[in-house]
Scaffold this motif. Structure first.
Motif, mmCIF file in Angstrom:
data_model
loop_
_atom_site.group_PDB
_atom_site.id
_atom_site.type_symbol
_atom_site.label_atom_id
_atom_site.label_comp_id
_atom_site.label_asym_id
_atom_site.label_seq_id
_atom_site.Cartn_x
_atom_site.Cartn_y
_atom_site.Cartn_z
ATOM 1 N N PHE A 146 0.684 -1.276 -0.278
ATOM 2 C CA PHE A 146 0.153 0.059 0.497
ATOM 3 C C PHE A 146 0.996 1.257 0.507
ATOM 4 O O PHE A 146 2.060 1.148 1.060
ATOM 5 C CB PHE A 146 -0.789 0.124 1.202
ATOM 6 N N ILE A 147 0.311 2.068 -1.112
ATOM 7 C CA ILE A 147 0.618 3.768 -0.379
ATOM 8 C C ILE A 147 0.594 4.409 0.083
ATOM 9 O O ILE A 147 -0.884 4.507 0.265
ATOM 10 C CB ILE A 147 1.447 4.110 -2.320
ATOM 11 N N GLY A 148 0.978 4.827 1.173
ATOM 12 C CA GLY A 148 0.113 6.569 1.568
ATOM 13 C C GLY A 148 0.888 7.380 1.486
ATOM 14 O O GLY A 148 1.868 7.779 2.436
ATOM 15 N N VAL A 149 -0.058 8.705 2.280
ATOM 16 C CA VAL A 149 0.343 9.468 1.990
ATOM 17 C C VAL A 149 -0.516 10.844 3.120
ATOM 18 O O VAL A 149 -1.721 10.080 3.247
ATOM 19 C CB VAL A 149 -0.067 10.175 -0.140
ATOM 20 N N CYS A 150 0.206 10.958 3.915
ATOM 21 C CA CYS A 150 -0.374 12.044 5.305
ATOM 22 C C CYS A 150 -0.682 13.418 4.382
ATOM 23 O O CYS A 150 0.111 14.072 4.394
ATOM 24 C CB CYS A 150 0.973 11.884 5.901
ATOM 25 N N CYS A 151 -1.726 13.513 4.363
ATOM 26 C CA CYS A 151 -2.302 15.043 4.117
ATOM 27 C C CYS A 151 -2.974 16.120 4.778
ATOM 28 O O CYS A 151 -2.977 17.440 3.962
ATOM 29 C CB CYS A 151 -4.024 14.972 2.454
ATOM 30 N N TRP A 188 -11.014 11.402 -2.788
ATOM 31 C CA TRP A 188 -10.807 10.884 -3.447
ATOM 32 C C TRP A 188 -10.948 11.927 -5.234
ATOM 33 O O TRP A 188 -10.676 11.592 -5.738
ATOM 34 C CB TRP A 188 -10.950 10.161 -3.653
ATOM 35 N N ASP A 189 -11.992 12.797 -4.832
ATOM 36 C CA ASP A 189 -12.108 13.437 -5.460
ATOM 37 C C ASP A 189 -11.447 13.966 -6.296
ATOM 38 O O ASP A 189 -10.477 14.823 -5.886
ATOM 39 C CB ASP A 189 -13.219 14.479 -5.532
ATOM 40 N N GLU A 190 -11.751 15.028 -8.237
ATOM 41 C CA GLU A 190 -10.071 15.166 -8.633
ATOM 42 C C GLU A 190 -9.890 16.391 -8.289
ATOM 43 O O GLU A 190 -8.645 16.744 -8.213
ATOM 44 C CB GLU A 190 -10.800 15.135 -10.049
ATOM 45 N N LYS A 191 -10.988 17.622 -7.845
ATOM 46 C CA LYS A 191 -10.473 19.052 -7.061
ATOM 47 C C LYS A 191 -9.895 18.751 -5.859
ATOM 48 O O LYS A 191 -10.210 19.867 -4.691
ATOM 49 C CB LYS A 191 -11.582 19.307 -7.442
ATOM 50 N N SER A 192 -10.545 17.693 -4.909
ATOM 51 C CA SER A 192 -10.025 17.601 -3.433
ATOM 52 C C SER A 192 -8.218 18.200 -2.827
ATOM 53 O O SER A 192 -7.544 18.009 -3.827
ATOM 54 C CB SER A 192 -10.191 15.742 -2.807
ATOM 55 N N PRO A 193 -9.028 18.319 -1.936
ATOM 56 C CA PRO A 193 -7.630 19.488 -1.317
ATOM 57 C C PRO A 193 -6.169 18.106 -0.555
ATOM 58 O O PRO A 193 -5.163 18.847 -0.570
ATOM 59 C CB PRO A 193 -7.832 20.434 -0.832
ATOM 60 N N TYR A 194 -6.861 17.134 -0.388
ATOM 61 C CA TYR A 194 -5.975 16.227 -0.127
ATOM 62 C C TYR A 194 -5.272 15.270 -1.372
ATOM 63 O O TYR A 194 -4.265 14.904 0.038
ATOM 64 C CB TYR A 194 -7.075 15.597 0.840
ATOM 65 N N LEU A 195 -5.453 15.481 -2.352
ATOM 66 C CA LEU A 195 -4.938 15.078 -3.158
ATOM 67 C C LEU A 195 -3.758 15.522 -2.896
ATOM 68 O O LEU A 195 -3.433 16.718 -3.558
ATOM 69 C CB LEU A 195 -5.670 14.690 -4.656
#
Lengths: 238, 129
Positions: free
Chosen positions: A38-43, A102-109
């Motif tokens: 799994f890849i994990g990213v702390c946003c 996970w939306d395309e414009k999500s600020p968390y991505l």
């Protein structure tokens, strides 16, 4: 390995490799008991809590990210599955799948141009590690336990016997499938009839006395051509 | 955009054997083919699906093409056995068939030989609905 979070779909995750960190792991990989990667990213990591985006991926995709062939965003969106969102609020984990994080414009991505921008050799150890994690696909048939076999003949004009195939539950039996020969070279043959040599009956080599037999060894250099910046390059190439 | 990833993944695909054995000049004899499907499973849950096509045109040629595809079913534990069986028996075979068809056409596209195009197969009927 350090335990991270337990997911109902994938089980207990353990932090495997930290690829980028500040005071806490920012970009890291996890594994579960089945050795899935799994890849994990702390946003998010502030007074509101912590948020991670996780995706089930593979070693090859992580290597591509470490080599700056794909961005971190691409790894999450295009080269991983699950779309896992984990929040840590008030000392408890809240797990969600494929939510608005996970939306395309999500600020968390991660941003569109979010490459690792690694220096030369910075992730060499990790690249070797994740490359070796890919399981080996055996070619040797002895490694495969036979589980199904089917055989059939293909004759022109014979239709498939649907009723007989209805009991073909274990995928073992005989089938007939009609086929058709397509003469794609017939026109060519007719045009060249007048030039064709009548060589008589086709015979195997045994009936011909051997007069010449040799093998050739040619250096690739001898077959190649170096094209300089000349006007007649195309003529030389032809 | 939706996620269209399949749980059935193709890891590798190779041709094991491509043989053409000339027996004589072109004739009008009937062309007969035999198709064999072999499916194996290794300890890593990798499926090896092998299609073997044998063809004989009497007094003209014999040919054989063997094609193997190595497949893996993701999240297999979440699928029932019949679905996994269908994925391998039907979908995997259907994925490999066009490559086999194309190779047969290439192999028979020779001087003094009629090029052969295999028809579409009803894979569902081959392995039962």
């Amino acid at each position: 390995m350090k335990e991270f979070v337990k997911l109902d779909k994938y089980g207990q995750l353990y932090i495997d490799r930290v690829l980028f960190e500040s005071y806490f792991p920012v970009i890291f990989t996890c594994v579960n008991d089945k050795k899935d990667i799994f890849i994990g990213v702390c946003c998010q990591n502030n007074e509101k809590g912590c948020k991670w985006l996780l995706g089930k991926t593979n070693g090859i995709s992580i290597v591509r990210m470490l080599r700056d062939e794909i961005t971190i965003r691409q790894l999450l969106l295009e080269c991983s599955s699950g779309k896992i969102s984990v929040d840590y609020v008030q000392n408890r984990y809240i797990v969600a799948y494929d939510n608005s994080d996970w939306d395309e414009k999500s600020p968390y991505l991660p941003k569109e141009d979010s490459y690792m921008y690694a220096e030369d050799g910075e992730f060499e150890e990790e690249i070797n590690y994740f490359s070796s994690m890919e399981y080996y696909v055996h070619y040797n048939g002895e490694c495969y336990k036979p589980i199904a076999e089917a055989m059939g003949t293909i004759n022109k004009g014979i239709e498939p016997m649907a009723d007989a195939l209805a009991v073909f539950a274990s995928a073992i039996g005989n089938i007939s499938i009609s086929s058709e020969v397509v003469s794609t070279l017939r026109v060519f043959g007719e045009l060249c009839t007048n030039f064709a040599a009548n060589t008589g009956k086709y015979s195997n080599e045994e009936q011909y006395k051997l007069v010449f037999n040799s093998t050739f060894s040619v250096s690739p250099k001898d077959l190649g051509m170096e094209l300089g910046s000349e006007d007649d390059n195309y003529i030389n190439a032809a | 955009m939706g996620n269209f990833n399949s749980v059935l993944t193709l890891q590798k695909m190779v041709f094991d054997r491509i043989e053409f054995d000339r027996k004589g000049f072109k004739n009008t004899n009937e062309l007969k083919f035999g198709l064999q499907v072999q499916i194996g499973l290794d300890k890593n849950d990798t499926y090896k699906v092998t299609l073997v096509l044998n063809g004989t045109k009497q007094d003209e040629y014999n040919m054989e093409i063997s094609l193997s595809g190595f497949f893996k079913v993701e999240e297999q534990e979440k699928l029932d056995d019949k679905m996994v069986q269908d994925l391998i028996n039907k979908n995997a075979v259907a994925i490999l068939m066009p490559y086999l068809r194309s190779e047969l056409t290439l192999l028979t596209a020779q001087p003094d030989t009629d090029s052969v195009v295999l028809p579409p197969f009803n894979i569902n009927k081959m392995f039962g609905n």
